[in-house]
Design an enzyme around this catalytic site. Structure first.
Site, short mmCIF file in Angstrom:
data_model
loop_
_atom_site.label_atom_id
_atom_site.label_comp_id
_atom_site.label_asym_id
_atom_site.label_seq_id
_atom_site.Cartn_x
_atom_site.Cartn_y
_atom_site.Cartn_z
N LYS A 42 25.14 14.87 12.21
CA LYS A 42 24.68 13.67 12.40
C LYS A 42 24.19 13.27 13.89
CE LYS A 42 28.57 11.53 9.65
NZ LYS A 42 29.90 10.97 9.71
N GLY A 43 24.83 14.21 14.75
CA GLY A 43 24.62 14.36 16.05
C GLY A 43 23.23 14.01 16.63
N GLU A 98 17.87 19.05 17.59
CA GLU A 98 19.44 19.37 17.58
C GLU A 98 19.86 18.54 18.69
OE1 GLU A 98 22.20 19.59 16.59
OE2 GLU A 98 22.83 21.45 16.22
N ASP A 99 21.15 17.95 18.97
CA ASP A 99 21.64 17.38 19.90
C ASP A 99 22.18 18.30 20.94
OD1 ASP A 99 23.74 18.10 18.31
OD2 ASP A 99 24.71 16.44 18.29
N ASP A 102 26.05 24.70 21.71
CA ASP A 102 27.25 25.17 22.57
C ASP A 102 27.36 26.80 22.12
OD1 ASP A 102 29.75 25.59 23.71
OD2 ASP A 102 30.78 24.29 22.45
N LYS A 130 24.68 23.95 26.46
CA LYS A 130 25.87 24.54 26.98
C LYS A 130 25.94 25.85 26.99
CE LYS A 130 29.16 21.89 25.23
NZ LYS A 130 30.63 20.96 25.01
N PHE A 151 33.64 18.80 27.22
CA PHE A 151 33.34 17.85 26.07
C PHE A 151 32.61 16.73 26.26
CE2 PHE A 151 33.83 15.86 22.12
CZ PHE A 151 33.40 16.57 21.24
N VAL A 152 31.46 16.53 25.66
CA VAL A 152 30.62 15.41 26.16
C VAL A 152 30.47 14.58 24.99
CG1 VAL A 152 29.41 16.52 28.01
CG2 VAL A 152 28.38 16.42 25.81
N ASP A 158 29.61 12.51 19.31
CA ASP A 158 30.86 12.01 19.01
C ASP A 158 31.99 12.60 19.35
OD1 ASP A 158 30.44 13.97 16.92
OD2 ASP A 158 32.42 13.20 15.97
N ARG A 164 29.23 7.60 19.55
CA ARG A 164 28.04 8.00 19.25
C ARG A 164 27.01 6.82 19.80
NH1 ARG A 164 27.94 12.29 15.87
NH2 ARG A 164 29.46 12.48 13.98
P1 XMP Z 1 27.57 25.15 18.06
O1 XMP Z 1 28.67 25.71 18.80
O2 XMP Z 1 27.31 25.76 16.87
O3 XMP Z 1 27.67 23.57 18.22
O4 XMP Z 1 26.46 25.63 19.08
C1 XMP Z 1 26.62 22.64 17.63
C2 XMP Z 1 27.43 21.47 17.03
O5 XMP Z 1 28.57 21.30 17.61
C3 XMP Z 1 28.64 20.03 18.05
N1 XMP Z 1 29.18 20.19 19.61
C4 XMP Z 1 29.66 18.99 20.50
N2 XMP Z 1 29.78 17.56 19.97
N3 XMP Z 1 30.40 17.29 22.09
C5 XMP Z 1 30.13 16.78 20.74
O6 XMP Z 1 30.32 15.63 20.50
C6 XMP Z 1 30.13 18.37 22.51
O7 XMP Z 1 30.37 18.44 23.77
C7 XMP Z 1 29.96 19.32 21.61
N4 XMP Z 1 29.35 20.51 21.64
C8 XMP Z 1 29.10 21.04 20.47
C9 XMP Z 1 27.38 19.42 18.00
O8 XMP Z 1 27.69 18.45 16.71
C10 XMP Z 1 26.36 20.28 17.85
O9 XMP Z 1 25.41 19.93 16.59
MG MG Z 2 29.78 16.66 16.14
#
Ligand code: XMP
Ligand code: MG
Length: 179
Positions: A42-43, A98-99, A102, A130, A151-152, A158, A164
């Site tokens: 959803k992000g 993508e939002d 990480d 990140k 964590f943001v 969210d 959100r």
């Molecule tokens: P990865 O670790 O697979 O993560 O690269 C991608 C998804 O993880 C979520 N994500 C976050 N969501 N705050 C959030 O609300 C954060 O700081 C954060 N870091 C990762 C996000 O949904 C992303 O699509």
């Molecule tokens: Mg999420």
């Protein structure tokens, strides 16, 4: 809602400025093509909506939902397709929106899926990155802001489905999720 934010990293104006720049870059890059723009739910829903308004060439959109985090703030390493695309990707130029990246696990899995379905090209756009969180090697083709390893929330992101709708991106106070 803002009471739970420890620090605002980028406000609404800074985000909108960056989204406009990304839209211009993508418009130039995909001139004369008809890309399929995929929003990772959803992000990315707010970023997607703002970004496509700044892209000036014809395009199509579709949505995909994957799970990796559940209710926690750390990745489980497990990626599952919750909602798949409605259209085939074979022979298409794909732009994944993508939002945040990480660990990179979600996106490397998605890119793999799209390549196995014979997409013509896969371009990755993320608003937030990140890089210190990476567990696999993965670099976005276009990125907005580099964030610290915190964590943001906000602008689509969210914690337990909340925040959100904040128009900014900020660091959540640890006491909110350490409870
Ligand atoms: P990865 O670790 O697979 O993560 O690269 C991608 C998804 O993880 C979520 N994500 C976050 N969501 N705050 C959030 O609300 C954060 O700081 C954060 N870091 C990762 C996000 O949904 C992303 O699509
Ligand atoms: Mg999420």
């Amino acid at each position: 809602m803002l009471n739970d934010i420890q620090e605002v990293l980028y406000d609404e104006n800074q985000i909108q400025q960056k989204v406009s720049e990304l839209g211009e870059t993508i418009s130039r890059e995909f001139e004369g093509r008809n890309p399929l723009v995929i929003c990772v739910l959803k992000g990315a829903f707010i970023f997607m909506a703002d970004l496509v308004k700044k892209i000036t060439i014809p395009l199509e959109i579709d949505f995909m939902a994957v799970s990796s985090y559940g209710q926690s703030t750390k990745t489980s390493g497990v990626v599952k397709i919750i909602k798949d695309l409605d259209v085939p990707v074979q022979g298409r130029d794909i732009i994944i929106v993508e939002d945040i990246i990480d660990s990179g696990l979600t996106l490397s899995y998605l890119i793999d899926v799209l390549e196995r379905r014979n997409a013509k090209s896969v371009t990755l756009v993320t608003l937030f990155d990140k890089p210190t969180g990476r567990k696999v090697e993965l670099e976005a083709d276009h990125k907005g802001f580099i964030l610290p390893d915190a964590f943001v929330v906000g602008y689509g992101l969210d914690y337990a489905e909340k925040y959100r709708n904040l128009p900014l991106i900020g660091i959540l106070k640890p006491e909110v999720y350490e409870k």
